[in-house]
Design a protein around this motif. Structure first.
Motif, mmCIF file in Angstrom:
data_model
loop_
_atom_site.group_PDB
_atom_site.id
_atom_site.type_symbol
_atom_site.label_atom_id
_atom_site.label_comp_id
_atom_site.label_asym_id
_atom_site.label_seq_id
_atom_site.Cartn_x
_atom_site.Cartn_y
_atom_site.Cartn_z
ATOM 1 N N VAL A 156 0.824 -1.216 0.000
ATOM 2 C CA VAL A 156 0.000 0.000 0.000
ATOM 3 C C VAL A 156 0.866 1.277 0.000
ATOM 4 N N TYR A 157 2.130 1.122 0.355
ATOM 5 C CA TYR A 157 3.037 2.290 0.402
ATOM 6 C C TYR A 157 3.929 2.385 -0.846
ATOM 7 N N SER A 158 3.503 1.767 -1.965
ATOM 8 C CA SER A 158 4.354 1.684 -3.164
ATOM 9 C C SER A 158 4.756 3.049 -3.710
ATOM 10 N N ALA A 159 3.813 3.987 -3.769
ATOM 11 C CA ALA A 159 4.141 5.315 -4.316
ATOM 12 C C ALA A 159 5.148 5.994 -3.392
ATOM 13 N N ARG A 160 4.927 5.894 -2.084
ATOM 14 C CA ARG A 160 5.829 6.541 -1.118
ATOM 15 C C ARG A 160 7.198 5.858 -1.098
ATOM 16 N N GLY A 197 9.108 8.970 -6.199
ATOM 17 C CA GLY A 197 9.425 9.607 -7.486
ATOM 18 C C GLY A 197 10.702 9.106 -8.132
ATOM 19 N N ASP A 198 11.516 8.357 -7.396
ATOM 20 C CA ASP A 198 12.770 7.853 -7.962
ATOM 21 C C ASP A 198 12.638 6.338 -8.169
ATOM 22 N N PHE A 244 3.852 2.596 -16.474
ATOM 23 C CA PHE A 244 4.267 3.558 -15.444
ATOM 24 C C PHE A 244 4.742 2.794 -14.209
ATOM 25 N N GLY A 245 5.224 3.546 -13.236
ATOM 26 C CA GLY A 245 5.590 2.985 -11.930
ATOM 27 C C GLY A 245 6.538 1.796 -12.027
ATOM 28 N N TYR A 246 6.116 0.675 -11.426
ATOM 29 C CA TYR A 246 6.964 -0.512 -11.321
ATOM 30 C C TYR A 246 6.865 -1.432 -12.543
ATOM 31 N N ASP A 247 6.179 -1.007 -13.602
ATOM 32 C CA ASP A 247 5.989 -1.868 -14.788
ATOM 33 C C ASP A 247 7.295 -2.457 -15.337
#
Ligand code: IMP
Length: 193
Positions: free
Chosen positions: A83-87, A91-92, A147-150
């Protein structure tokens, strides 16, 4: 067409939602277009945060709203960042990929899974939540789509990352697509009755 608010400010998620909504006769309008504020995600669960975002958008806009809360869980990290993936990435993403792959290598444990909680909220406060998961493994980053972890996630049954497979395949098998399919079923039932 009835309007529905896509309660996310994440351009990657908006892009994935648009083609899913059109066949349901729902006209999406994004939270950003309506100038809606982003609520704080204070829950420590996916459904909890999806509900916070969907309810805030439905109440503020007077329209039904759909919100997703999602993330990647890494077996070698005991299910974090989840649940804390974005944090966790802050951004890096390249730095986050290195931390994840270092832990996976050390444990020789590469399993990972995405979770998506999708919440549909009405302005009167009624909500319904649907959960989708996609299991796979992490590997060195490859590909540029998504996007993200793709780039580091290889879904079960494939040899390429989500970022290499691209939208055409990802949107048929992803955690978001699986949660959305359950929501779409309820909309079809509603349209038939
Ligand atoms: P939130 O749901 O807005 O809190 O953020 C979810 C975060 O999880 C995103 O910012 C990404 O880092 C990650 N994430 C969720 N779904 C995906 C996906 O489909 N691909 C890659 N990363 C994702």
């Amino acid at each position: 067409m009835s309007r529905i608010v896509i309660a996310t400010h994440n351009p990657g998620k908006i892009k994935e939602f648009l083609p899913l909504l059109a066949p349901l006769g729902l006209e999406p309008v994004s939270a950003g277009e309506l100038g809606l504020a982003e609520p704080e995600e204070t829950s420590d669960t996916f459904p909890g945060n999806a509900r916070i975002k969907a309810l805030a958008a439905a109440r503020a806009s007077g329209l039904p709203a759909l919100a997703d809360d999602s993330g990647l869980s890494i077996a070698a990290l005991g299910g974090a960042p989840g649940v804390y993936s974005a944090r966790y990435a802050a951004g890096d993403y390249p730095a986050a990929f290195t931390r994840i792959l270092t832990a996976a290598e050390a444990a020789q444990e590469f399993r990972a899974w995405f979770t998506c909680a999708l919440c549909y909220a009405q302005p009167d406060g009624t909500t319904a939540t649907y959960i989708g998961e996609a299991h796979g493994r992490v590997a060195a980053p490859q590909g540029t789509a998504g996007f993200g972890y793709d780039p580091i996630f290889i879904p079960d049954g494939y040899e390429q990352s989500y970022a290499e497979l691209g939208a055409e395949i990802k949107d048929g098998i992803s955690h978001r697509a699986r949660a959305f399919a359950q929501f779409a079923e309820t909309q079809k039932t509603f349209q038939r009755s």
